[in-house]
Design a protein around this motif. Structure first.
Motif, PDB file in Angstrom:
ATOM      1  N   ARG A  70       9.986   0.665  -4.210  1.00 21.12           N
ATOM      2  CA  ARG A  70       9.484  -0.700  -4.105  1.00 21.12           C
ATOM      3  C   ARG A  70      10.414  -1.504  -3.190  1.00 21.12           C
ATOM      4  N   PRO A  71       9.858  -2.296  -2.247  1.00 22.73           N
ATOM      5  CA  PRO A  71      10.737  -3.070  -1.365  1.00 22.73           C
ATOM      6  C   PRO A  71      11.572  -4.078  -2.152  1.00 22.73           C
ATOM      7  N   GLY A  72      12.805  -4.258  -1.732  1.00 24.01           N
ATOM      8  CA  GLY A  72      13.703  -5.222  -2.389  1.00 24.01           C
ATOM      9  C   GLY A  72      13.522  -6.611  -1.814  1.00 24.01           C
ATOM     10  N   ILE A  73      12.383  -7.234  -2.116  1.00 27.80           N
ATOM     11  CA  ILE A  73      12.076  -8.570  -1.605  1.00 27.80           C
ATOM     12  C   ILE A  73      12.287  -9.563  -2.748  1.00 27.80           C
ATOM     13  N   PRO A  74      13.072 -10.648  -2.517  1.00 27.74           N
ATOM     14  CA  PRO A  74      13.363 -11.557  -3.633  1.00 27.74           C
ATOM     15  C   PRO A  74      12.125 -12.277  -4.157  1.00 27.74           C
ATOM     16  N   GLU A  97      12.714  -3.934   5.690  1.00 31.26           N
ATOM     17  CA  GLU A  97      12.946  -3.460   4.308  1.00 31.26           C
ATOM     18  C   GLU A  97      11.677  -2.780   3.751  1.00 31.26           C
ATOM     19  N   THR A  98      10.520  -3.374   4.040  1.00 32.74           N
ATOM     20  CA  THR A  98       9.262  -2.831   3.513  1.00 32.74           C
ATOM     21  C   THR A  98       8.947  -1.472   4.136  1.00 32.74           C
ATOM     22  N   LEU A  99       9.127  -1.364   5.451  1.00 31.96           N
ATOM     23  CA  LEU A  99       8.837  -0.092   6.117  1.00 31.96           C
ATOM     24  C   LEU A  99       9.817   0.995   5.663  1.00 31.96           C
ATOM     25  N   GLY A 100      11.107   0.607   5.540  1.00 32.66           N
ATOM     26  CA  GLY A 100      12.112   1.562   5.072  1.00 32.66           C
ATOM     27  C   GLY A 100      11.802   2.031   3.653  1.00 32.66           C
ATOM     28  N   SER A 101      11.374   1.104   2.805  1.00 35.57           N
ATOM     29  CA  SER A 101      11.051   1.441   1.411  1.00 35.57           C
ATOM     30  C   SER A 101       9.864   2.389   1.342  1.00 35.57           C
ATOM     31  N   PHE A 102       8.894   2.207   2.259  1.00 36.02           N
ATOM     32  CA  PHE A 102       7.751   3.112   2.289  1.00 36.02           C
ATOM     33  C   PHE A 102       8.233   4.543   2.535  1.00 36.02           C
ATOM     34  N   LEU A 103       9.161   4.693   3.467  1.00 38.87           N
ATOM     35  CA  LEU A 103       9.668   6.039   3.788  1.00 38.87           C
ATOM     36  C   LEU A 103      10.418   6.645   2.597  1.00 38.87           C
ATOM     37  N   LEU A 104      11.093   5.788   1.828  1.00 40.74           N
ATOM     38  CA  LEU A 104      11.877   6.263   0.679  1.00 40.74           C
ATOM     39  C   LEU A 104      11.047   6.307  -0.599  1.00 40.74           C
ATOM     40  N   ASP A 105       9.767   5.906  -0.494  1.00 45.22           N
ATOM     41  CA  ASP A 105       8.856   5.888  -1.634  1.00 45.22           C
ATOM     42  C   ASP A 105       9.410   5.036  -2.775  1.00 45.22           C
ATOM     43  N   SER A 128      -6.469 -10.738   0.410  1.00 43.61           N
ATOM     44  CA  SER A 128      -6.661 -10.301  -0.984  1.00 43.61           C
ATOM     45  C   SER A 128      -7.954 -10.841  -1.599  1.00 43.61           C
ATOM     46  N   ASP A 129      -8.600 -11.813  -0.958  1.00 45.44           N
ATOM     47  CA  ASP A 129      -9.906 -12.271  -1.457  1.00 45.44           C
ATOM     48  C   ASP A 129     -11.008 -11.253  -1.146  1.00 45.44           C
ATOM     49  N   HIS A 130     -10.707 -10.270  -0.284  1.00 42.11           N
ATOM     50  CA  HIS A 130     -11.757  -9.363   0.189  1.00 42.11           C
ATOM     51  C   HIS A 130     -11.504  -7.896  -0.166  1.00 42.11           C
ATOM     52  N   VAL A 131     -10.227  -7.499  -0.155  1.00 42.78           N
ATOM     53  CA  VAL A 131      -9.903  -6.098  -0.460  1.00 42.78           C
ATOM     54  C   VAL A 131      -8.629  -6.046  -1.299  1.00 42.78           C
ATOM     55  N   TYR A 132      -8.370  -4.884  -1.892  1.00 42.07           N
ATOM     56  CA  TYR A 132      -7.131  -4.717  -2.656  1.00 42.07           C
ATOM     57  C   TYR A 132      -5.936  -4.680  -1.699  1.00 42.07           C
ATOM     58  N   VAL A 133      -4.912  -5.451  -2.035  1.00 44.38           N
ATOM     59  CA  VAL A 133      -3.691  -5.498  -1.219  1.00 44.38           C
ATOM     60  C   VAL A 133      -2.547  -4.889  -2.032  1.00 44.38           C
ATOM     61  N   ASP A 134      -1.826  -3.954  -1.430  1.00 48.41           N
ATOM     62  CA  ASP A 134      -0.746  -3.288  -2.156  1.00 48.41           C
ATOM     63  C   ASP A 134       0.527  -4.118  -2.194  1.00 48.41           C
ATOM     64  N   TYR A 135       0.785  -4.852  -1.119  1.00 49.54           N
ATOM     65  CA  TYR A 135       2.019  -5.625  -1.069  1.00 49.54           C
ATOM     66  C   TYR A 135       1.826  -6.817  -0.140  1.00 49.54           C
ATOM     67  N   GLU A 136       2.456  -7.948  -0.501  1.00 46.96           N
ATOM     68  CA  GLU A 136       2.317  -9.161   0.323  1.00 46.96           C
ATOM     69  C   GLU A 136       3.678  -9.594   0.847  1.00 46.96           C
ATOM     70  N   LEU A 137       3.738  -9.864   2.139  1.00 45.73           N
ATOM     71  CA  LEU A 137       4.943 -10.445   2.731  1.00 45.73           C
ATOM     72  C   LEU A 137       4.591 -11.844   3.201  1.00 45.73           C
ATOM     73  N   ARG A 158      -8.214   5.865  15.352  1.00 46.94           N
ATOM     74  CA  ARG A 158      -8.900   7.098  14.911  1.00 46.94           C
ATOM     75  C   ARG A 158      -8.248   7.602  13.631  1.00 46.94           C
ATOM     76  N   GLY A 159      -9.048   8.155  12.751  1.00 48.79           N
ATOM     77  CA  GLY A 159      -8.507   8.804  11.552  1.00 48.79           C
ATOM     78  C   GLY A 159      -7.987   7.842  10.502  1.00 48.79           C
ATOM     79  N   HIS A 160      -7.300   8.437   9.520  1.00 51.11           N
ATOM     80  CA  HIS A 160      -6.789   7.654   8.404  1.00 51.11           C
ATOM     81  C   HIS A 160      -5.359   7.196   8.646  1.00 51.11           C
ATOM     82  N   LEU A 161      -4.970   6.158   7.890  1.00 50.82           N
ATOM     83  CA  LEU A 161      -3.632   5.580   8.049  1.00 50.82           C
ATOM     84  C   LEU A 161      -2.879   5.708   6.725  1.00 50.82           C
ATOM     85  N   ASP A 162      -1.552   5.862   6.830  1.00 49.78           N
ATOM     86  CA  ASP A 162      -0.738   5.820   5.618  1.00 49.78           C
ATOM     87  C   ASP A 162      -0.422   4.384   5.241  1.00 49.78           C
ATOM     88  N   ILE A 163      -0.238   3.543   6.249  1.00 48.48           N
ATOM     89  CA  ILE A 163       0.104   2.151   5.963  1.00 48.48           C
ATOM     90  C   ILE A 163      -0.549   1.251   7.017  1.00 48.48           C
TER      91      ILE A 163
END
Ligand code: SF4
Ligand code: SF4
Length: 255
Positions: A156-160, A146-154, A125-134, A49-54
């Motif tokens: 970019r995730p530190g992914i090599p 790391e990705t979830l923690g980075s979202f909270l800290l606003d 990503s062939d169908h919708v805009y994707v913000d980040y790929e793991l 139900r409703g909107h999602l942040d992530i």
């Protein structure tokens, strides 16, 4: 502070990447405290139900229904993150993209007429805009965390973005390609798994997908010089990231 609303969605996949999230163990209770889990069928039967942040999205798009579902998820989500090889590159099931879907259906299913499927398995990503790929098969729990923690800290995730070889060298693991002429895909594969296979003396088979700018043809030439046939080279690339490795090559068609 209002807890961000998170949804976890599954398309065509084996559920392994969702399990990586549940396997966070040490961080799982923090995760539940910091996020409001609005939708996660693997863990709860709560309806969406409703909107999602992530939105964390696992799996490739393989049916018409999934195609409209992922558009609906995108419309209600602020940030959409694909998790794993299927969602990010189409997965093992994308092998059929270079074959006749009816041949596959007839070979696999006793009643192929009832199977509803698209002829190709495609990344989100062939169908919708994707913000980040793991990437990864399955995705790395550390990269998820790391990705979830980075979202909270606003931030970019530190992914090599470098190759697996960099990680391998840092750990001081003897190179299987140099020392044993083993067909290791490390030079063209993204780091992030913790060098799982070479640390067990097994060549990398590319489950984290091609790193950007990878010179795959050059590596295949090295493999051929050490005795691998064209067919063997094709088998090396045609696994869970077959679509991404083929697209990343400098020329089309089988090696
Ligand atoms: S073993 Fe593989 S990943 Fe490690 S340095 Fe050699 S080629 Fe790279
Ligand atoms: S070494 Fe390669 S195949 Fe093995 S887990 Fe890492 S990326 Fe995947």
């Amino acid at each position: 502070m209002k807890r961000p609303r998170i949804g976890v969605f599954k398309f065509t996949s084996c559920d392994g990447c969702q399990l990586s999230l549940l396997n966070l163990e040490d961080e799982l209770l923090d995760f539940v405290g910091l996020f409001q889990v609005a939708y996660f069928r693997e863990a709860t039967d709560r309806p969406l139900r409703g909107h999602l942040d992530i939105a964390l999205v696992e799996g490739s798009v393989s049916t018409e229904r999934q195609r409209s579902h992922v558009v609906a998820v995108r419309e209600r989500t602020r940030y959409l993150v694909t998790v794993g090889a299927c969602a990010t590159s189409g997965g093992l099931q994308a092998l059929r993209n270079w074959a006749d879907i009816d041949d596959y259906k007839n070979a696999v299913y006793p009643s192929p007429a009832i199977i509803e499927t698209l002829p190709c398995s495609t990344p989100i990503s062939d169908h919708v805009y994707v913000d980040y790929e793991l990437w990864g098969c399955p995705v790395s729990s550390d990269e998820l965390s790391e990705t979830l923690g980075s979202f909270l800290l606003d931030k970019r995730p530190g992914i090599p973005g470098y190759s697996l070889c960099m990680e391998c060298k840092r750990k001081g693991i003897p190179c299987l390609l140099i020392a044993r002429s083993a067909p290791c895909l490390g030079p063209v594969t993204r780091a992030g798994c913790g060098v799982l296979c070479p640390s067990l003396e097994r060549p990398c088979y590319g489950c984290f997908g091609p790193k950007e700018g990878a010179n795959i043809d050059s590596l295949l030439n090295v493999f051929r010089k050490s005795g691998l046939s064209h067919h063997d080279c094709a088998l090396l690339l045609d696994k869970m990231n077959t679509s991404a490795y083929r697209k990343a090559r400098t020329r089309e068609g089988p090696p």
